[in-house]
Design an enzyme around this catalytic site. Sequence first.
Site, PDB file in Angstrom:
ATOM      1  N   SER A 138       0.809  -1.214   0.000  1.00  0.00           N
ATOM      2  CA  SER A 138       0.000   0.000   0.000  1.00  0.00           C
ATOM      3  C   SER A 138       0.846   1.271   0.000  1.00  0.00           C
ATOM      4  O   SER A 138       0.373   2.326  -0.416  1.00  0.00           O
ATOM      5  CB  SER A 138      -0.965   0.010   1.192  1.00  0.00           C
ATOM      6  OG  SER A 138      -0.255   0.141   2.410  1.00  0.00           O
ATOM      7  N   LYS A 176       0.826   4.800   6.977  1.00  0.00           N
ATOM      8  CA  LYS A 176       0.069   5.578   5.999  1.00  0.00           C
ATOM      9  C   LYS A 176       0.485   7.045   6.088  1.00  0.00           C
ATOM     10  O   LYS A 176       1.002   7.506   7.103  1.00  0.00           O
ATOM     11  CB  LYS A 176      -1.440   5.461   6.251  1.00  0.00           C
ATOM     12  CG  LYS A 176      -2.025   4.083   5.996  1.00  0.00           C
ATOM     13  CD  LYS A 176      -2.006   3.703   4.536  1.00  0.00           C
ATOM     14  CE  LYS A 176      -2.698   2.367   4.273  1.00  0.00           C
ATOM     15  NZ  LYS A 176      -1.936   1.240   4.814  1.00  0.00           N
TER      16      LYS A 176
END
Length: 218
Positions: A138, A176
């Site tokens: 990701s 993230k």
Amino acid sequence: MARGELTPYELKIREDISRNINELISTRNVTQVDIHNHTGIPRSTLTGYVKGTSTPNAGNIQKLADFFNVPKSAIDPRYESKIVNMMQVKEMASVPIIGDIACGDPITAEENIQGYREEVADTLPTGNLFYLHCKGNSMAPTIPNGAYVLIRQQPDVEDGEIAAVLVNGDTEATLKRVKRQGSLVMLMPDNQSYDPYVVTPDNPARILGKALKMSADL
């Protein structure tokens, strides 16, 4: 390399430390209880060092060396005095690798630690540091799958910075990029094939710390 798996070098260091401690215990005719009482190192932690299932951090290496009245190199061979290009070998520090997180436990609680990575102590930033082992793509290409990311524990980061964030009921740490739009907070992947994680009361998240650097094993 599997998540939390030690390198052959790290395994060899752990075995050497275990052998050295056992030899000192035998020759000095002392017990683990004696060591615990003098150093304050928990007995379960000492057992890990004696059995070779865990690696002492720099502080505990010093405590063991002081207890046995030996140089640190007599415990941990990484402290042996060597001259390489006329420079002394740097002192190393063990930074914990955090695995699955037990709900409610401090991030660096012993049960959350899968292993350690060795770093040159004077190159590390200040603060409470730990590594996360990246799983998935990701954050690729910024952070590839399998990379180790050094995190400094802190409750917030600047907009656009990469953070370690607790999600899924405080049981999973993810990496993230934190983005804010007014009161809206989103956890953004760098890989556009993945969806953002929108923080809501029903979908909470908590920042653990700021990502400082990345390293990977070949």
